[in-house]
Write an enzyme that holds these catalytic residues in place. Structure first.
Site, PDB file in Angstrom:
ATOM      1  N   ASP A  64       0.853  -1.180   0.000  1.00 29.97           N
ATOM      2  CA  ASP A  64       0.000   0.000   0.000  1.00 29.97           C
ATOM      3  C   ASP A  64       0.902   1.248   0.000  1.00 29.97           C
ATOM      4  O   ASP A  64       2.126   1.161   0.098  1.00 29.97           O
ATOM      5  CB  ASP A  64      -0.972  -0.018   1.191  1.00 29.97           C
ATOM      6  CG  ASP A  64      -2.229   0.799   0.875  1.00 29.97           C
ATOM      7  OD1 ASP A  64      -2.176   1.649  -0.042  1.00 29.97           O
ATOM      8  OD2 ASP A  64      -3.264   0.607   1.536  1.00 29.97           O
TER       9      ASP A  64
HETATM   10  C1  BGC Z   1      -5.073   3.121  -0.022  1.00 33.47           C
HETATM   11  C2  BGC Z   1      -5.238   2.029  -1.051  1.00 33.47           C
HETATM   12  C3  BGC Z   1      -5.072   2.599  -2.432  1.00 33.47           C
HETATM   13  C4  BGC Z   1      -3.746   3.320  -2.524  1.00 33.47           C
HETATM   14  C5  BGC Z   1      -3.479   3.902  -3.890  1.00 33.47           C
HETATM   15  C6  BGC Z   1      -3.837   3.949  -0.241  1.00 33.47           C
HETATM   16  O1  BGC Z   1      -3.760   5.040   0.600  1.00 33.47           O
HETATM   17  O2  BGC Z   1      -5.043   2.522   1.254  1.00 33.47           O
HETATM   18  O3  BGC Z   1      -6.480   1.406  -0.919  1.00 33.47           O
HETATM   19  O4  BGC Z   1      -5.159   1.581  -3.388  1.00 33.47           O
HETATM   20  O5  BGC Z   1      -3.727   4.370  -1.579  1.00 33.47           O
HETATM   21  O6  BGC Z   1      -4.264   4.972  -4.174  1.00 33.47           O
END
Ligand code: BGC
Length: 723
Positions: free
Chosen positions: A257
């Site tokens: 993430d």
């Molecule tokens: C979120 C994810 C997301 C990623 C990319 C993160 O902050 O937890 O769910 O896919 O950002 O945007």
């Protein structure tokens, strides 16, 4: 030697780690920091993929730099959070889960994939599969709700939809199952907080959607930000490599993430970013989203923290994904000439929006009466275009969204539509309440549109008190005491805990965040042009103090009894929720009778459960019928009810139909004391109902004879869920 190995053999160490580097290009911002000079890094061959950028030209410019200007010309892949639509926005996942319709779930994902792929997107960070039983957590809106079976079926449908006929198709997106795993149980509903749960809970409740995702062939998995029992998921080798890859056979890419690898330092399990990179890589995380730590893997190698083979394995998986996506054959595969938006996507958005609405209460106030002449449409959500799309609305255009006020003004012809917003969604200004009330007093009926802004759910949007923000409660009091009947329309990403207001309204509609066609769908329900069929995919608590509340509570030695104080209950609130899981009304009235099991005692044969559903109302309806099991005596205390199947049935007025379910051994299995799957002989209570309220369900007891047997497949893999 295949292309992937050939490429790998030509790469320098820096180019290999470059493939593991996923950077953001910033067309939308989904995290705290950016990725520096993306173009320069692409040319240098130190970027494997880019996300948060779309559109033929912007994508083509970067792809050309990768293919024509980097030393080996390895194409990039492009990612985006396409959760519930790309430009055409469908209902938020929690809302759509309430349609209990895998075909619909698949169709909207298919449409979103086609639309996103035509603008250069190769991979979506979806579906989000966090089971959640705590509506304080803002991210509850992104997932399938509280039940593992619903989560598993949702996972499979979404992955089928996103990935279509195969990843190499120009209209397919690689799907990413996230957030692996348990984030929905973050302590006290606080985003990013630690998770601590039993292994049983993990395997029974939180892992099944991921097992289903792997079985459906999902291309990628994203670990959660959180730590689980002290181990950050980004560094959780036992789950990422042990469970996911070795036990479930996942062979795709694990992508971290946003800055989660660098955050291992803040978690306190790595001394610096080099150690953090080594921990994540060793755990089985292939790609580093934004933190840049993996670019320091060469340093980890020289410190002896990783082996070059670990780096090769991750780079091989990333290259293999690019190959599967068709990018090694044609880097511009998903940059076909832009298509005009398809009308059918908008129609699908309307269909999905209507089917996601849950009618929570109706004291004959809906459909709105033909004699109403003056309709007051009041509240800050009545005409709040930007809030209709909900969080994670990708490239959605709020200006395109239809509000309730728009739709009522356009289609309600029997009188005047009056409007006053009364108050803002949030904030302290109550100066409009008097005027709003005065307007309500002159009306024949009031449509009161209250709730949350889109940003009040989703990531970083936990709420300790998920009620009405700002001065909305006072507006509600004013409208409810004005005289005319009040139809309360609740826009939110979670159940809102306002039991007192809900109980005083003449009708209540949970409209969640329904996407582009929100207002049209709501108006169709209010005016009776669509008979609501949505059901709650999550239990709706009375108050925050009941959280975590879900229907599948485990049995206790002292089940609640009103006459006995020494039983499991509160002094100040009932145990029961305000609305049960699966609950939702329609304009018809459906009853169930004649529940029967054939045979009632069985060895190995499947058992058929039949029930008669009849529409006792005056309009056609679609009923959702849920089948729950309770294992009466088992070696481990089982939940009081567990959803095993559901069916949707269309019923004309006065029509009765027999609905039948087939239960095989797999429906009876669970994890024994050692967490090994088992099927134990004995009695099971079958409960069939219109929701999870056991008091209204029909019940019959069946007996599984014969010896206790090890199950033929693990309980944490609901892999054979029907489409
Ligand atoms: C979120 C994810 C997301 C990623 C990319 C993160 O902050 O937890 O769910 O896919 O950002 O945007």
């Amino acid at each position: 030697m295949g292309r992937v190995d050939w490429l790998l053999s030509k790469m320098t160490l820096q180019e290999k780690v470059g493939q593991l580097n996923l950077v953001t290009a910033g067309q939308v911002v989904t995290g705290p920091s950016g990725s520096g000079d993306v173009m320069a890094n692409v040319r240098a061959g130190t970027v494997g993929g880019v996300f948060n950028i779309w559109g033929r030209e912007p994508v083509a410019v970067l792809q050309r730099a990768a293919v024509e200007e980097s030393r080996l010309g390895v194409p990039l892949f492009f990612g985006l959070d396409v959760l519930h639509g790309f430009k055409t926005i469908f209902p938020s996942p929690l809302a759509e889960a309430g349609a209990f319709d895998p075909l619909l779930w698949e169709e909207t994902a298919r449409a979103a994939a086609e639309e996103a792929a035509s603008e250069g997107i190769d991979l979506t960070f979806a579906p989000m599969l966090d089971i959640c039983r705590d509506s304080r957590w803002g991210r509850i809106v992104e997932g399938p709700g509280e039940d593992p079976l619903v989560g598993a079926k949702f996972a499979q449908a979404k992955i089928r939809g996103f990935q279509g006929a195969g990843l190499s198709s120009s209209v397919a997106l690689a799907a990413t199952a996230k957030h692996f795993c348990g984030g929905g149980a973050a302590q006290a509903g606080r985003d990013y907080a630690a998770i601590d749960m039993s292994d049983r809970e993990l395997h029974e409740t939180y892992l099944p959607p991921f097992a289903a995702a792997v079985a459906a062939g999902c291309a990628a998995v994203m670990p959660a930000f959180n730590s689980l029992a002290g181990i950050p998921l980004t560094a959780h080798g036992a789950l990422v490599t042990g469970w996911l890859r070795e036990k479930r056979g996942f062979d795709g890419v694990v992508v971290s993430d946003y800055t989660a690898i660098a955050e291992l330092v803040e978690h306190g399990v790595a001394a610096d970013e080099v150690e953090a990179a080594a921990l994540a890589l060793k755990a089985g995380v292939d790609m580093d989203m934004v933190s840049g730590c993996y670019l320091r893997l060469p340093e980890a190698l020289s410190r002896g923290l990783v082996a070059e083979a670990d780096i090769d394995a991750a780079a091989r998986r990333v290259l293999a994904l690019k190959e599967k996506l068709g990018l090694l054959d044609d880097p511009y595969l998903r940059l076909a000439p832009a298509r005009a938006p398809r009308k059918t996507w908008s129609e699908l958005a309307l269909d999905a929006a209507r089917r996601s609405i849950v009618l929570l209460m109706n004291r004959d106030a809906l459909p709105l009466d033909a004699n109403i002449r003056r309709l007051a449409v009041v509240g800050p959500l009545a005409d709040a275009r930007a809030e209709m799309l909900g969080p994670w609305s990708a490239a959605g255009d709020p200006a395109k969204a239809v509000t309730t006020l728009d739709a009522l003004r356009a289609t309600w012809t029997q009188g005047d539509v009056l409007h006053h917003r009364g108050v803002d969604i949030d904030g302290g200004d109550a100066s409009g309440i008097g005027a709003a009330r005065a307007l309500c007093e002159t009306a024949d009926a009031i449509v009161l549109c209250l709730g949350e802004s889109a940003g009040m759910s989703g990531e970083a949007a936990s709420r300790a008190m998920p009620g009405l923000p700002g001065r909305q409660r006072e507006l509600a009091e004013a409208a409810l005491s004005a005289g005319p009947p009040v139809v309360l329309v609740l826009s939110s990403g979670r159940p809102l805990m306002i039991a007192d207001l809900i109980e005083r309204a003449a009708a209540v509609v949970a409209s969640w965040q329904l996407g582009d066609r929100t207002g049209d769908a709501i108006a169709d329900v209010l005016l009776g042009r669509f008979n609501p069929s949505g059901r709650l995919a999550v239990t709706w608590p009375r108050d925050v103090g009941q959280i975590p509340l879900h229907y599948a509570q485990r049995s206790t030695g002292r089940p609640p009894q009103s006459t006995d104080p020494f039983t499991s209950k509160y002094l100040d609130l009932p145990n029961d929720p305000l609305f049960h899981f699966g609950y939702g009304l329609s304009f018809a009235s459906v009853s169930l009778k004649n529940l029967r099991a054939t045979p009632e005692e069985f060895d190995d044969a499947p058992v058929r459960i039949e029930v008669e559903a009849s529409n006792d109302g005056k309009v056609a309806t679609e009923a959702t019928i849920f089948l729950f099991l309770h294992d009466a005596v088992a070696s481990v205390a089982r939940p009081v009810m567990e959803l095993k199947e559901w069916a949707k049935v269309a019923l004309a007025p006065g029509e009765a139909r027999t609905v039948s379910f087939l239960l095989d051994r797999s429906h009876f299995q669970f994890l024994d004391r050692t967490l090994e799957p088992v099927v134990e002989a004995g009695d099971f209570d079958v409960r069939v109902g219109l929701d999870a309220d056991s008091r209204s369900a029909l019940e019959t007891r069946i007996r599984l004879r014969g010896p206790t047997l090890a199950a033929d497949r693990p309980s944490d893999a609901i892999t054979d869920v029907p489409g």
